[in-house]
Design an enzyme around this catalytic site. Structure first.
Site, PDB file in Angstrom:
ATOM      1  CB  VAL A 114      -0.936   0.027   1.225  1.00 57.90           C
ATOM      2  CG1 VAL A 114      -1.818   1.266   1.193  1.00 57.90           C
ATOM      3  CG2 VAL A 114      -1.796  -1.238   1.266  1.00 57.90           C
ATOM      4  CB  CYS A 115       2.059   3.383  -2.647  1.00 59.90           C
ATOM      5  SG  CYS A 115       3.189   4.763  -2.919  1.00 59.90           S
TER       6      CYS A 115
END
Length: 461
Positions: free
Chosen positions: A109-110
């Site tokens: 998850v960026c």
């Protein structure tokens, strides 16, 4: 990890669990509070609407460093909240589905914390802000999360954005709603795990997810999913009816420019199959609810503590009503079982419900309060918080005490000017009228009054 970090994490978990945000839920591993499981309900009016997206969150432990000066002291380098937690997406169809440009199929998850100036992690942030940041990625147009989006405005780009939204809606239903509920209910339907064209033939099962597995000691979100499914069932069906008109059955998904092998959303549209599977899930949740009464009878015969506890709560609530001379509610036990309560609600005079008589059944599990009550309004009523199938959408701050459930049910039915919250609108027709134009509201009130009048007639028959 330092004691201060542990205290802070515990406080942040408690704040979310006791908060009023219907879209967030968290649970922790009791043996290691640094390991957290979170559920984010997809925001309404987005492609992720009412999907159940699960994440694991692990807080950094930090490196202990002892200062041997005149006054010995211990520091934790990289400890929370100085360093951000690690977030991993688990709703990925076993690492096969990339739900967002910033939520990868492999679970990454960026959130841009290590990025440019102004985007770094701050110790002022916390668990809730992490979840809200993830939720913000689930936007009306998730394509805009792709770098360089602001420079794309051609007809071709707009078509790509529409194609991306179309397949997210489909996969939200299939992967974020249907699959986890089928697993929780033990449903194995025909083609329920049909592989996508890029699959290797192996069944897609989230239990085989390549990301770090969550300990079984951690609280499950199964009960939350089941109750919310009953709330949002009409919305799921509405999505299918609208979206199935845009695509052909078995039409292949279009690949986006930022998608690649093993990090994409591949597959085809199968809306008729999804509709069938949703119906099976709904029937099984209803059947499970009915089985609670049978399990409750066995618990009574075996003198299990929960049966005595529920019976005691029932007697205390009835006595309290007598003392308060509250004639709005009458309670009784169905077949003398403390696991099925029959609540008769009498509409208060001078309100839209005045003169109405409504029968409401409260079903309780032997696992209460870990499994929350499922409440059905058996007398037909046109109300934005009651589904067409009679499912009542309500919530309480004190889920472990049934008196607060009773109060919340009454308050939900009687509230005449609630704030707009699409997460609680379980009757689409009633909701559209209730929050529509002044003329729409008049139509709503007339329909509600008709159901009030019909309620008294049904009692006389």
């Amino acid at each position: 990890m330092s004691d201060q970090a542990i205290i802070r994490i515990a406080r942040e978990i408690r704040q979310i669990q006791q908060g009023h945000d219907l879209s967030l839920a968290v649970a922790c591993d009791e043996s290691d509070i640094r390991k957290i499981k979170a559920l984010i309900v997809g925001p309404p009016n987005t492609p992720y609407e009412f999907g159940f997206f699960e994440f694991t969150i692990k807080f950094p432990e930090g490196e202990e460093w002892v200062c041997h000066s005149l006054w010995p002291c211990t520091y934790f380098l990289g400890d929370y909240p100085a360093s951000p937690p690690k977030v991993t997406a688990r709703t990925t169809n076993s690492g096969r589905c990339r739900f967002n440009p910033n939520i990868y199929a492999g679970g990454k998850v960026c959130l841009t914390w290590p990025g440019q100036k102004g985007e770094e992690w701050s110790s002022a942030q916390g668990l809730e802000s992490v979840l809200i940041s993830i939720q913000s990625l689930m936007s009306t147009n998730p394509y805009e999360n792709e770098p360089g989006y602001e420079n794309r405005d051609s007809a071709l780009d707009r078509k790509a954005m529409a194609n991306y939204i179309d397949k997210i809606k489909h996969e939200t239903l299939r992967i974020a709603v249907i699959q986890p509920l089928e697993d929780a209910l033990g449903i194995k339907t025909r083609n329920a795990r049909a592989p996508s064209p890029t699959d290797d033939g192996k069944e897609a099962d989230d239990s085989e997810c390549p990301e770090e597995k969550v300990r079984e000691t951690m609280e499950s979100f199964d009960d939350l999913r089941k109750r919310r499914f009953l709330w949002y069932y009409e919305s799921y069906i509405h999505t299918i009816e609208v979206e199935s008109k845009k695509v052909k059955v078995n039409e292949q998904f279009k690949n986006m420019s930022f998608e690649g092998p093993s990090n994409e959303m591949a597959g085809s549209f199968k809306y008729p199959q999804l509709k069938e599977r949703l119906g099976v899930i709904k029937d099984e949740i209803i059947n499970e609810t009915k089985r609670w009464a049978i399990e409750g009878l066995a618990a009574q015969q075996q003198e299990v503590r929960i049966a005595d506890n529920l019976h005691l709560q029932y007697k205390q609530i009835v006595e309290d009503f007598k003392e308060r001379k509250d004639f709005t509610v009458d309670l009784s036990l169905v077949d003398e079982s403390p696991f099925v309560w029959l609540m008769t609600y009498f509409g208060r005079p001078m309100t839209n419900l005045g003169g109405g008589v409504f029968k409401i059944k409260i079903h309780l599990s032997t696992k209460f309060p870990d499994e929350q009550p499922r409440v059905f309004v058996e007398t037909p009523i046109f109300h934005h918080r009651v589904s067409k199938d009679g499912v009542l959408c309500y919530f309480t701050d004190r889920p472990g005490e049934l008196r607060y459930h009773i109060d919340a049910i009454v308050q939900t039915l009687e509230e005449e000017s609630p704030p707009f919250d699409p997460r609680t609108t379980v009757n689409l027709e009633a909701s559209t009228l209730f929050w529509g134009t002044p003329e729409d509201r008049k139509k709503y009130n007339r329909a509600l009054r008709r159901s009030v009048e019909n309620s008294t007639e049904s009692q006389e028959m």
